[in-house]
Design a protein around this motif. Structure first.
Motif, PDB file in Angstrom:
ATOM      1  N   ARG A 146     -22.120 -18.824   7.841  1.00  0.00           N
ATOM      2  CA  ARG A 146     -23.303 -19.348   7.249  1.00  0.00           C
ATOM      3  C   ARG A 146     -24.675 -18.793   6.910  1.00  0.00           C
ATOM      4  NH1 ARG A 146     -22.167 -20.233  13.952  1.00  0.00           N
ATOM      5  NH2 ARG A 146     -20.524 -22.192  13.570  1.00  0.00           N
ATOM      6  N   GLY A 147     -24.184 -18.488   5.924  1.00  0.00           N
ATOM      7  CA  GLY A 147     -24.537 -17.568   4.572  1.00  0.00           C
ATOM      8  C   GLY A 147     -25.187 -16.546   4.189  1.00  0.00           C
ATOM      9  N   ASN A 207     -21.568 -24.787  -5.329  1.00  0.00           N
ATOM     10  CA  ASN A 207     -20.006 -24.872  -4.366  1.00  0.00           C
ATOM     11  C   ASN A 207     -19.571 -25.762  -5.081  1.00  0.00           C
ATOM     12  OD1 ASN A 207     -21.505 -22.844  -2.870  1.00  0.00           O
ATOM     13  ND2 ASN A 207     -22.399 -24.705  -1.589  1.00  0.00           N
ATOM     14  N   ASN A 237     -10.916 -26.752  15.946  1.00  0.00           N
ATOM     15  CA  ASN A 237     -10.941 -25.681  16.863  1.00  0.00           C
ATOM     16  C   ASN A 237      -9.354 -25.729  18.316  1.00  0.00           C
ATOM     17  OD1 ASN A 237     -13.484 -24.397  16.458  1.00  0.00           O
ATOM     18  ND2 ASN A 237     -14.310 -26.587  17.134  1.00  0.00           N
ATOM     19  N   HIS A 290     -13.582 -32.813  18.394  1.00  0.00           N
ATOM     20  CA  HIS A 290     -14.254 -31.723  18.435  1.00  0.00           C
ATOM     21  C   HIS A 290     -13.573 -30.150  18.171  1.00  0.00           C
ATOM     22  CE1 HIS A 290     -18.396 -31.129  16.548  1.00  0.00           C
ATOM     23  NE2 HIS A 290     -17.653 -29.785  16.446  1.00  0.00           N
ATOM     24  N   ILE A 311     -15.812 -26.750   3.894  1.00  0.00           N
ATOM     25  CA  ILE A 311     -16.992 -27.741   3.355  1.00  0.00           C
ATOM     26  C   ILE A 311     -17.814 -26.832   4.322  1.00  0.00           C
ATOM     27  CG2 ILE A 311     -15.190 -29.096   4.883  1.00  0.00           C
ATOM     28  CD1 ILE A 311     -16.058 -28.109   7.216  1.00  0.00           C
ATOM     29  N   HIS A 325     -27.369 -24.904  -4.415  1.00  0.00           N
ATOM     30  CA  HIS A 325     -26.266 -24.357  -3.819  1.00  0.00           C
ATOM     31  C   HIS A 325     -25.334 -24.871  -4.329  1.00  0.00           C
ATOM     32  CE1 HIS A 325     -28.745 -21.148  -0.815  1.00  0.00           C
ATOM     33  NE2 HIS A 325     -28.051 -20.943  -2.148  1.00  0.00           N
ATOM     34  N   PRO A 330     -17.473 -21.266   5.795  1.00  0.00           N
ATOM     35  CA  PRO A 330     -16.331 -20.591   5.304  1.00  0.00           C
ATOM     36  C   PRO A 330     -17.655 -19.489   4.834  1.00  0.00           C
ATOM     37  CG  PRO A 330     -16.498 -22.683   4.000  1.00  0.00           C
ATOM     38  CD  PRO A 330     -17.353 -22.734   5.674  1.00  0.00           C
ATOM     39  N   SER A 375     -29.604 -26.680  -0.773  1.00  0.00           N
ATOM     40  CA  SER A 375     -30.081 -27.025  -1.624  1.00  0.00           C
ATOM     41  C   SER A 375     -29.785 -27.346  -2.325  1.00  0.00           C
ATOM     42  CB  SER A 375     -31.044 -25.300  -1.618  1.00  0.00           C
ATOM     43  OG  SER A 375     -29.566 -24.863  -2.514  1.00  0.00           O
ATOM     44  N   LYS A 412     -16.489 -36.332  13.961  1.00  0.00           N
ATOM     45  CA  LYS A 412     -15.654 -35.948  15.262  1.00  0.00           C
ATOM     46  C   LYS A 412     -15.940 -36.646  16.206  1.00  0.00           C
ATOM     47  CE  LYS A 412     -16.263 -31.758  12.477  1.00  0.00           C
ATOM     48  NZ  LYS A 412     -17.084 -31.612  12.670  1.00  0.00           N
ATOM     49  N   TRP A 441     -23.133 -30.012   9.204  1.00  0.00           N
ATOM     50  CA  TRP A 441     -23.903 -29.585  10.450  1.00  0.00           C
ATOM     51  C   TRP A 441     -25.677 -28.723  10.192  1.00  0.00           C
ATOM     52  CZ3 TRP A 441     -24.660 -23.562  12.852  1.00  0.00           C
ATOM     53  CH2 TRP A 441     -24.937 -23.793  13.809  1.00  0.00           C
ATOM     54  N   LYS A 478     -21.344 -26.169   3.808  1.00  0.00           N
ATOM     55  CA  LYS A 478     -22.701 -27.015   4.146  1.00  0.00           C
ATOM     56  C   LYS A 478     -24.266 -26.451   3.659  1.00  0.00           C
ATOM     57  CE  LYS A 478     -27.376 -27.487   6.009  1.00  0.00           C
ATOM     58  NZ  LYS A 478     -28.451 -26.481   5.606  1.00  0.00           N
TER      59      LYS A 478
END
Ligand code: NAP
Length: 265
Positions: A195-196, A244, A140, A109, A232, A240, A192, A237, A76, A17, A234
């Protein structure tokens, strides 16, 4: 394993995303991050026709060009395209942007109550028969919506439900997660890492030391502790991506999992 199938999928995949939203220079970095992630074993990539109005799929296509057969590719269809002909057109367009012959997992989606789910799933089912899609998933969807979708599929199965799951978004634990576990539906945890906004201060230092992991790795370990859940995150970098990919090399003990669950309350 994915759903009730015999398909093996990694516990940690890659989200995309916002990829493709930026300038051309950043695109190359994003493609390289995905390539590195694949090399390190995160061979499940999630995208969507909606992400960057198709540009995310195009970048994913570039990243998998030489390794398509090694990657499990999930995308999706957007709710405004849930009419039969629209699903068919969307799938064709995604296949084209991704530069592939088929999609591994094609997901609805978001629910769209304005279009009968039976019509949408008839199209999805036909795509499976035509070999353009291997598996069907939702995203969702509530317990009820997932159950109705499952009942509406004459020949195939709903193998997954992609939903938000993280230390600060645990709504699925009460009903949806137990429902999916019982029905052998894979839960694909999105956002997860919040969002940072990783809840570092809530993770006991002694746990980080004990497992010799970073806060992000601890969170991914916690999110995917239950057997039916994969995540999943995102990352664009390299640092990261590596973090991960290595996050679940060591798994949390049951006691520590419960301790963390309490810490995240
Ligand atoms: P996320 O994965 O929770 O967080 C992404 C953020 O975390 C980025 O800013 C990333 O930074 C950072 N990050 C990644 N790895 C890190 C690490 N090891 N340490 C510290 N920070 C790290 O959020 P998300 O992108 O919302 O969710 C993941 C994917 O889920 C999406 O990309 C998308 O594929 C999917 N999704 C699906 C839906 C849906 O409706 N189905 C909704 C939202 C998201 P950098 O990029 O700078 O590395």
């Amino acid at each position: 394993m994915l759903g009730r199938t015999r398909e093996r999928i990694p516990v940690i995949g890659m989200g995309t995303w916002a990829m493709g939203n930026s300038t051309g220079e950043k695109h190359q970095e994003e493609v390289e991050a995905l390539e590195k992630g694949i090399e390190l074993g995160m061979k499940f990539i999630d995208t969507a026709e909606a992400y960057g109005e198709g540009r995310s799929e195009t970048l994913v296509g570039r990243a998998i060009r030489d390794v398509r057969d090694q990657v499990f590719l999930a995308t999706k269809v957007s709710p405004e395209h849930f009419g039969y002909d629209d699903v068919m057109r969307s799938c064709e367009a995604s296949i084209e942007r991704l530069g592939v012959k088929y999609i591994d997992l094609y997901q609805l989606h978001w629910p769209n109550p304005r279009i009968p789910i039976q019509e949408t799933l008839r199209a999805m089912d036909d795509l499976v028969s035509q070999g353009k899609v291997r598996y069907i998933g939702v995203s969702n969807f509530s317990v009820e919506q997932t159950a109705v979708a499952q009942e509406s599929l004459p020949r195939s199965e709903i193998v997954s439900n992609q939903v938000r799951y993280s230390p600060s978004s645990r709504e699925i634990e009460s009903e949806l997660l137990p429902f999916c576990e019982k029905g052998k539906i894979t839960v694909i945890a999105y956002s997860p890492l919040d969002r940072g906004d990783i809840p570092t201060s809530r993770i006991p230092n002694e746990l980080l030391k004990k497992y010799d992991v970073t806060a992000a790795q601890m969170v991914l370990n916690w999110v995917t502790y239950r057997e039916r859940v994969m995540a999943i995150p995102k990352a664009s970098s390299m640092e990261h991506i590596k973090e991960n990919a290595e996050s679940v090399d060591t798994r949390l003990s049951q006691t520590d999992y419960h301790a963390l669950s309490r810490a995240f309350e």
